[in-house]
Scaffold this motif. Structure first.
Motif, PDB file in Angstrom:
ATOM      1  N   PRO A   1      24.668 -40.289  63.364  1.00 14.77           N
ATOM      2  CA  PRO A   1      24.078 -38.974  63.064  1.00 14.77           C
ATOM      3  C   PRO A   1      22.549 -38.962  63.159  1.00 14.77           C
ATOM      4  O   PRO A   1      21.955 -37.946  63.516  1.00 14.77           O
ATOM      5  CB  PRO A   1      24.546 -38.702  61.625  1.00 14.77           C
ATOM      6  CG  PRO A   1      25.823 -39.435  61.513  1.00 14.77           C
ATOM      7  CD  PRO A   1      25.602 -40.696  62.291  1.00 14.77           C
TER       8      PRO A   1
ATOM      9  N   VAL B   1      27.029 -42.019  54.615  1.00  9.42           N
ATOM     10  CA  VAL B   1      26.951 -40.988  55.662  1.00  9.42           C
ATOM     11  C   VAL B   1      26.926 -39.597  55.022  1.00  9.42           C
ATOM     12  O   VAL B   1      26.119 -38.745  55.403  1.00  9.42           O
ATOM     13  CB  VAL B   1      28.147 -41.106  56.638  1.00  9.42           C
ATOM     14  CG1 VAL B   1      28.244 -39.884  57.526  1.00  9.42           C
ATOM     15  CG2 VAL B   1      28.008 -42.358  57.496  1.00  9.42           C
TER      16      VAL B   1
ATOM     17  N   ARG C   1      23.158 -33.166  63.522  1.00  3.45           N
ATOM     18  CA  ARG C   1      23.290 -34.298  62.600  1.00  3.45           C
ATOM     19  C   ARG C   1      24.226 -33.956  61.441  1.00  3.45           C
ATOM     20  O   ARG C   1      25.102 -34.747  61.079  1.00  3.45           O
ATOM     21  CB  ARG C   1      21.935 -34.692  62.036  1.00  3.45           C
ATOM     22  CG  ARG C   1      22.016 -35.862  61.047  1.00  3.45           C
ATOM     23  CD  ARG C   1      20.664 -36.268  60.528  1.00  3.45           C
ATOM     24  NE  ARG C   1      20.769 -37.524  59.772  1.00  3.45           N
ATOM     25  CZ  ARG C   1      19.735 -38.265  59.387  1.00  3.45           C
ATOM     26  NH1 ARG C   1      18.509 -37.879  59.697  1.00  3.45           N
ATOM     27  NH2 ARG C   1      19.921 -39.371  58.695  1.00  3.45           N
TER      28      ARG C   1
ATOM     29  N   ASP D   1      23.394 -38.248  55.748  1.00 10.68           N
ATOM     30  CA  ASP D   1      23.479 -37.478  56.993  1.00 10.68           C
ATOM     31  C   ASP D   1      24.032 -36.073  56.835  1.00 10.68           C
ATOM     32  O   ASP D   1      24.029 -35.302  57.792  1.00 10.68           O
ATOM     33  CB  ASP D   1      24.349 -38.241  58.012  1.00 10.68           C
ATOM     34  CG  ASP D   1      23.709 -39.570  58.398  1.00 10.68           C
ATOM     35  OD1 ASP D   1      24.420 -40.600  58.407  1.00 10.68           O
ATOM     36  OD2 ASP D   1      22.494 -39.578  58.667  1.00 10.68           O
TER      37      ASP D   1
ATOM     38  N   GLY E   1      27.665 -35.598  61.168  1.00  7.67           N
ATOM     39  CA  GLY E   1      27.814 -36.455  59.994  1.00  7.67           C
ATOM     40  C   GLY E   1      29.049 -36.086  59.194  1.00  7.67           C
ATOM     41  O   GLY E   1      29.798 -36.950  58.736  1.00  7.67           O
TER      42      GLY E   1
ATOM     43  N   THR F   1      22.146 -45.093  62.212  1.00  5.29           N
ATOM     44  CA  THR F   1      23.437 -44.408  62.189  1.00  5.29           C
ATOM     45  C   THR F   1      23.536 -43.488  63.404  1.00  5.29           C
ATOM     46  O   THR F   1      22.519 -43.073  63.966  1.00  5.29           O
ATOM     47  CB  THR F   1      23.617 -43.549  60.917  1.00  5.29           C
ATOM     48  OG1 THR F   1      22.693 -42.461  60.965  1.00  5.29           O
ATOM     49  CG2 THR F   1      23.391 -44.360  59.648  1.00  5.29           C
TER      50      THR F   1
END
Lengths: 515, 55
Positions: free
Chosen positions: A117, A369, A129, A373, A133, A115
């Motif tokens: 992030p 996410v 992050r 994240d 995110g 990902t």
């Protein structure tokens, strides 16, 4: 918008309802039956890595060609004419360029991140992050805020349902179907249903193009666009049409769509090797061309069709600026009247399947996410797997509720494509500066990353309702391009002003680390 | 304007032509890939059962 006043009728018949119902039930049955082959969670990953090329292409194109893509592209074709084709060509060229050069995607693949992030934390800090995110998830959820509305307008337009109440019922019904579909999952089943969807949609799309050209006539289509839009209907650089700033914005968007948008990055990072990433992107450029080009043509056909039918002309060409919800309706109304019984049912079924699979992917993506994240890093990675799964499912449900409320309440105020470009820009304006800086510039610092991400929020001023609130009137492309410039400037300035600790021993760039 | 009319006409024809070809090739090739996918998964389950692995 009270559609009751329209009194439209379409060719959608009982047979077509049966076709749609049979397709939906069939898809769910396939999904359930195939899931029996899945013995454990890891089988989803195995399925992904066991994908042979034809199935992989079908899945890829199936994912790219969603109902919402068709709706916003058709609207753009309706409002922009043939000049809208430039967006498709630009997207294809830029994707091919990314494949050729490996810009951004190859270093990310080399790093092994899944990902964006995750990249933020590895390159900068956990704080970046979490902030990144959050912005990514918020942007993504806002971005899909109009999906349900667009899908419902398609269904009501093509079937001839013109009641506001029916629209709301359709929206709720589609959402419930999507949530059930997502929760039932289907791991390997997603791939099989994508293939079926690809076959059905391909047939439907090609037949529809054939009907449009045969009914309307290619020369008549050209002549009508000339009459209604003049050169602006063909030349994308014309000042009375899209204009050069808009074309530049589309170049940037094309770059972002394939190299920075979360779902594209996940696909690249799941590739077997960087060589496969490059090939995947070069071949994907065809998919990017088609996913826009054909719906644009449908929109242009809808423009011509509506103009030549008196009942529709009064509605779609009222002599004053038209509500974007109206122009969104043009293509499905045309399809409902142009296509014969049976073909409408097959096309509608394919479109609804595409609609569901897009929702499935994005609901899972954004809920993941938020869980992985934002929440997990804040909990200092103490969350158990069970807790993460529970949270992901909870967020799927909450996002679903948001989609329903936002879709019913938010006044669009601009073309759907431009709304999606701006809501996406909230994330990718900052992300682009952070990625390029983090991958290719040693001096990029955590402070620079925070500043760039914050600049992405400026893209919010591209939304028409917000502009009205603050008495602003700017094209979304102007706001977007300025936000990009400011984010880049902020990354550079803050990196110089606030370098990371141990600046003397400069951190390696991701590109250096991966080589 | 004539340039743009011709340019977009050719773009559209090439795009649709490529897509039609792709659709036929992928539809036919995909059937074989689905068979391979199920075979691959079944073989993996058999080998996991044989080695006593559990997930």
């Amino acid at each position: 918008m009270d559609l009751n006043a329209l009194n439209f009728s379409t060719n959608f018949s009982t047979l077509d309802w049966w076709i749609v119902a049979a397709y939906m039930v069939g898809t769910l049955v396939i999904g359930i039956l195939v899931t029996r082959y899945v013995a454990n969670m890891a089988d989803y990953v195995v399925a992904g890595r066991a994908l042979k090329p034809y199935l992989a292409v079908a899945t890829m194109i199936g994912t790219e060609l969603g109902l919402v893509t068709v709706m916003y592209s058709a609207q753009k074709g309706f409002t922009g004419g043939f000049a809208a084709f430039h967006i498709a060509v630009v997207a294809a060229v830029v994707t091919f360029f990314v494949g050729l050069t490996g810009f951004i995607v190859v270093p990310l693949r080399e790093m092994g991140v899944m990902t964006i992030p995750e990249f933020y934390e590895r390159r900068f800090s956990r704080g970046v992050r979490v902030v990144g995110g959050f912005i990514l998830a918020a942007s993504g959820i806002l971005n899909m805020g109009m999906f349900l509305k667009a899908g419902s307008l398609f269904v009501t337009g093509i079937t001839g349902m013109t009641s506001d109440l029916h629209l709301k019922l359709v929206m709720t019904g589609l959402l419930v179907l999507v949530l059930v579909y997502t929760i039932l999952g289907g791991m390997v089943s997603v791939v099989i249903t994508d293939y079926v969807q690809f076959v059905v949609l391909s047939f439907g799309i090609l037949v529809t193009c054939g009907f449009a050209i045969s009914e309307l006539g290619w020369d008549n289509i050209i002549d009508t666009v000339v009459k209604l839009k003049g050169e602006a209907g063909f030349n994308p650089f014309h000042s009375e049409g899209f204009g050069t700033p808009y074309v530049l914005w589309m170049v940037f968007l094309g770059l972002i769509s394939c190299s920075v948008w979360q779902t594209a990055v996940m696909r690249a990072c799941a590739a077997e090797s960087t060589k496969v990433v490059r090939k995947q992107y070069m071949w994907s450029s065809i998919g990017f061309l088609i996913r826009f080009l054909i719906p644009y043509f449908w929109g242009i056909s809808a423009l011509v069709y509506a103009y030549h039918h008196p009942a529709l002309r009064a509605f779609f060409f009222p002599g004053h600026e038209v509500d974007p919800n109206v122009t969104l309706l043009a293509m499905p109304v045309m399809l409902g009247r142009l296509l014969p019984v049976g073909v409408i049912g097959i096309l509608t079924a394919g479109m609804l399947a595409a609609f569901m699979s897009t929702h499935d992917s994005y609901l899972l993506c954004w809920s993941s996410v938020i869980t992985q994240d934002v929440i997990a890093p804040l909990a200092k990675e103490r969350l158990s797997t069970r807790a993460r799964i529970f949270l992901a499912r909870l967020f799927i449900f909450l996002i679903g509720v948001f989609l329903l409320v936002w879709g019913l309440w938010y006044p669009l105020g601009q073309d759907l494509w431009d709304y999606m470009a701006i809501t996406g820009a909230i994330y990718f304006v900052g992300a682009f500066a952070v990625l390029v800086g983090g991958i290719y510039w040693r001096r990029a610092s955590t402070a620079g990353a925070y500043a760039a991400l914050a600049c992405g929020l400026l893209a919010l001023f591209g939304l028409k309702p917000l502009q009205q609130l603050v008495h602003l009137d700017l094209g979304s492309e102007i706001v977007g391009l300025w936000s990009v410039g400011l984010a880049a400037a902020a990354m550079i300035a803050f990196s110089f002003l606030f370098p990371d600790r141990n600046a003397n021993a400069l951190r390696k760039t991701a590109a250096e680390e991966s080589s | 304007m004539r340039f743009w009319i011709d340019f977009w006409t050719v773009t559209f024809l090439v795009g649709v032509g490529v897509f039609a070809l792709l659709a036929v090739v992928v539809t036919i090739g995909g059937i074989g890939d689905i068979r391979s996918l199920f075979k691959s998964i079944s073989e993996q389950h058999e080998s996991e059962t044989g080695s006593g692995q559990a997930d």
